[in-house]
Design an enzyme around this catalytic site. Sequence first.
Site, mmCIF file in Angstrom:
data_model
loop_
_atom_site.group_PDB
_atom_site.id
_atom_site.type_symbol
_atom_site.label_atom_id
_atom_site.label_comp_id
_atom_site.label_asym_id
_atom_site.label_seq_id
_atom_site.Cartn_x
_atom_site.Cartn_y
_atom_site.Cartn_z
ATOM 1 N N GLY A 1 32.884 40.469 36.092
ATOM 2 C CA GLY A 1 32.826 39.005 36.131
ATOM 3 C C GLY A 1 33.172 38.447 37.496
ATOM 4 O O GLY A 1 32.995 39.103 38.525
ATOM 5 N N ALA A 2 33.695 37.209 37.493
ATOM 6 C CA ALA A 2 34.004 36.549 38.763
ATOM 7 C C ALA A 2 35.169 37.252 39.454
ATOM 8 O O ALA A 2 36.111 37.705 38.803
ATOM 9 C CB ALA A 2 34.360 35.089 38.496
ATOM 10 N N GLU B 1 30.962 30.269 29.677
ATOM 11 C CA GLU B 1 30.050 30.067 30.813
ATOM 12 C C GLU B 1 28.731 30.791 30.571
ATOM 13 O O GLU B 1 28.648 31.703 29.752
ATOM 14 C CB GLU B 1 30.690 30.606 32.098
ATOM 15 C CG GLU B 1 31.916 29.815 32.503
ATOM 16 C CD GLU B 1 32.490 30.220 33.855
ATOM 17 O OE1 GLU B 1 31.803 30.939 34.617
ATOM 18 O OE2 GLU B 1 33.625 29.823 34.140
ATOM 19 N N ASN C 1 26.765 27.360 38.405
ATOM 20 C CA ASN C 1 26.597 27.909 37.050
ATOM 21 C C ASN C 1 25.338 27.387 36.362
ATOM 22 O O ASN C 1 24.631 28.143 35.689
ATOM 23 C CB ASN C 1 27.828 27.602 36.186
ATOM 24 C CG ASN C 1 28.908 28.663 36.356
ATOM 25 O OD1 ASN C 1 28.961 29.331 37.386
ATOM 26 N ND2 ASN C 1 29.771 28.816 35.370
ATOM 27 N N PHE D 1 38.492 37.535 41.118
ATOM 28 C CA PHE D 1 39.692 36.681 41.096
ATOM 29 C C PHE D 1 40.371 36.607 42.461
ATOM 30 O O PHE D 1 41.345 35.889 42.638
ATOM 31 C CB PHE D 1 40.683 37.117 40.011
ATOM 32 C CG PHE D 1 41.076 38.579 40.043
ATOM 33 C CD1 PHE D 1 41.710 39.135 41.133
ATOM 34 C CD2 PHE D 1 40.820 39.388 38.938
ATOM 35 C CE1 PHE D 1 42.083 40.482 41.140
ATOM 36 C CE2 PHE D 1 41.184 40.728 38.931
ATOM 37 C CZ PHE D 1 41.813 41.280 40.049
ATOM 38 N N LEU E 1 31.519 35.574 33.407
ATOM 39 C CA LEU E 1 30.220 34.934 33.648
ATOM 40 C C LEU E 1 29.080 35.941 33.531
ATOM 41 O O LEU E 1 28.008 35.618 33.017
ATOM 42 C CB LEU E 1 30.221 34.281 35.047
ATOM 43 C CG LEU E 1 28.912 33.657 35.520
ATOM 44 C CD1 LEU E 1 28.383 32.607 34.554
ATOM 45 C CD2 LEU E 1 29.090 33.024 36.911
HETATM 46 N N1 CO8 Z 1 37.965 40.374 40.572
HETATM 47 C C1 CO8 Z 1 38.377 41.097 41.649
HETATM 48 N N2 CO8 Z 1 38.753 42.389 41.574
HETATM 49 C C2 CO8 Z 1 38.669 42.990 40.388
HETATM 50 C C3 CO8 Z 1 38.236 42.318 39.236
HETATM 51 C C4 CO8 Z 1 37.866 40.932 39.358
HETATM 52 N N3 CO8 Z 1 37.399 40.226 38.333
HETATM 53 N N4 CO8 Z 1 38.276 43.168 38.180
HETATM 54 C C5 CO8 Z 1 38.725 44.349 38.684
HETATM 55 N N5 CO8 Z 1 38.959 44.231 40.004
HETATM 56 C C6 CO8 Z 1 39.457 45.258 40.920
HETATM 57 C C7 CO8 Z 1 40.952 45.510 40.736
HETATM 58 O O1 CO8 Z 1 41.708 44.577 41.467
HETATM 59 C C8 CO8 Z 1 41.060 46.928 41.268
HETATM 60 O O2 CO8 Z 1 41.035 46.869 42.694
HETATM 61 P P1 CO8 Z 1 42.098 47.759 43.550
HETATM 62 O O3 CO8 Z 1 41.772 49.186 43.207
HETATM 63 O O4 CO8 Z 1 41.771 47.385 44.956
HETATM 64 O O5 CO8 Z 1 43.450 47.353 43.083
HETATM 65 C C9 CO8 Z 1 39.762 47.589 40.826
HETATM 66 O O6 CO8 Z 1 38.856 46.507 40.591
HETATM 67 C C10 CO8 Z 1 39.919 48.367 39.549
HETATM 68 O O7 CO8 Z 1 40.472 47.517 38.573
HETATM 69 P P2 CO8 Z 1 41.706 47.936 37.651
HETATM 70 O O8 CO8 Z 1 42.582 48.911 38.373
HETATM 71 O O9 CO8 Z 1 42.332 46.697 37.123
HETATM 72 O O10 CO8 Z 1 40.925 48.733 36.483
HETATM 73 P P3 CO8 Z 1 41.340 48.852 34.955
HETATM 74 O O11 CO8 Z 1 40.372 49.797 34.326
HETATM 75 O O12 CO8 Z 1 42.799 49.135 34.808
HETATM 76 O O13 CO8 Z 1 41.109 47.367 34.315
HETATM 77 C C11 CO8 Z 1 39.852 45.374 33.890
HETATM 78 C C12 CO8 Z 1 39.827 46.867 34.271
HETATM 79 C C13 CO8 Z 1 40.348 45.204 32.482
HETATM 80 C C14 CO8 Z 1 38.442 44.859 33.991
HETATM 81 C C15 CO8 Z 1 40.785 44.571 34.832
HETATM 82 O O14 CO8 Z 1 40.482 44.935 36.175
HETATM 83 C C16 CO8 Z 1 40.629 43.089 34.685
HETATM 84 O O15 CO8 Z 1 41.175 42.495 33.769
HETATM 85 N N6 CO8 Z 1 39.876 42.437 35.600
HETATM 86 C C17 CO8 Z 1 39.668 40.989 35.592
HETATM 87 C C18 CO8 Z 1 38.426 40.591 34.810
HETATM 88 C C19 CO8 Z 1 38.259 39.083 34.815
HETATM 89 O O16 CO8 Z 1 39.093 38.332 34.329
HETATM 90 N N7 CO8 Z 1 37.143 38.583 35.377
HETATM 91 C C20 CO8 Z 1 36.873 37.160 35.461
HETATM 92 C C21 CO8 Z 1 36.245 36.667 34.170
HETATM 93 S S1 CO8 Z 1 35.991 34.917 34.131
HETATM 94 C C22 CO8 Z 1 34.483 34.676 34.866
HETATM 95 O O17 CO8 Z 1 33.753 35.593 35.162
HETATM 96 C C23 CO8 Z 1 34.046 33.269 35.134
HETATM 97 C C24 CO8 Z 1 35.007 32.555 36.040
HETATM 98 C C25 CO8 Z 1 34.323 31.491 36.878
HETATM 99 C C26 CO8 Z 1 34.917 31.437 38.248
HETATM 100 C C27 CO8 Z 1 34.233 30.500 39.164
HETATM 101 C C28 CO8 Z 1 34.896 30.532 40.536
HETATM 102 C C29 CO8 Z 1 34.237 29.743 41.572
#
Ligand code: CO8
Length: 278
Positions: free
Chosen positions: A68-69, A156, A98, A71, A123
């Site tokens: 997804g997006a 979204e 979006n 963070f 998203l």
């Molecule tokens: N953004 C940035 N980096 C991420 C993201 C993310 N969404 N997801 C994972 N990563 C990165 C981690 O930071 C990590 O990086 P590093 O090795 O440098 O520390 C690497 O990917 C691996 O991730 P994890 O170690 O966390 O892996 P796990 O298997 O333990 O966990 C998960 C996987 C469950 C997916 C966990 O990483 C997580 O919860 N990620 C966040 C997912 C999320 O919430 N995404 C956003 C959803 S909302 C959306 O998409 C719409 C928002 C609209 C925004 C509009 C802005 C303008």
Amino acid sequence: MSSSDSETDILYEVKDRVAIISFNIPDKLNALNGDQYLKLGKFIEKADEEEDTVATIIQSSGRFFSAGANFADKSMENVDIQELFSHEYWLQRFVARNVWLTNLFNDHKKILVASVNGPVIGLTTGLLLLCDLIYVNDLSKFYLLAPFANLGLVAEGSSSATLFARLGWSKASEALLLAKPISGEDCYNAGLINKHYNGKFDNVDDFNQHIYKELTEAFENLHEDSIFQNKQLLKLSRDQYINQANSQEVMRGLKKWLEGVPQARFAQLAAKEVKHKL
Ligand code: CO8
């Protein structure tokens, strides 16, 4: 591959009669920042305008289809705090983007195919749900997560409509009201996934190549214009609710950004103070 490498973060190629868009940021689980979602949209536009293609495949790399997006979107780091709570900023960075992206996916003229190697979040879940055909390598490693309620956001990518249409009322409620992941098995049983392969492909490139081959064989002798017209006809019965959801979602989402809740939740997520249900 680093997420800041803008040359190779999302790839585009045309192979015979198929345009292929590939997410290539496996180290960040193919999470996309604002510029990358914009690039994805431009590639979808380009694929739509290709003269000789019948289908567009979206594929990925690593263990996630897309988290997804992003963070930790770097473009937000130097933004003045007042701007981060302003209409001007979020109308451009959220509402316009979006609506545009969701419309591009929904209105795509070619057969839109997702070759799915792993879970999909946020998203990108909405965008996946706008694909015509969805193929998954390993059901046991797939889930979709719409964690908007955990992020102080609302649905979204028209996912409030497509989750309901493709998974049913109960699963859509679980996904959006409780921010629970929906398992690969549940998605398959609900008919969302066209085919899965019991994790037969150890290598994501082999899987993607297989989907390309299977797809091209499937449309090989069909009349192109009939395919495109049938897609338009299928769209007639769903356009209204998808378009309505798109505009309602961004209006409600904008309010949430102006209240400031998602900004705080995203920071907590990056600091690992907030986790998603998995
Ligand atoms: N953004 C940035 N980096 C991420 C993201 C993310 N969404 N997801 C994972 N990563 C990165 C981690 O930071 C990590 O990086 P590093 O090795 O440098 O520390 C690497 O990917 C691996 O991730 P994890 O170690 O966390 O892996 P796990 O298997 O333990 O966990 C998960 C996987 C469950 C997916 C966990 O990483 C997580 O919860 N990620 C966040 C997912 C999320 O919430 N995404 C956003 C959803 S909302 C959306 O998409 C719409 C928002 C609209 C925004 C509009 C802005 C303008």
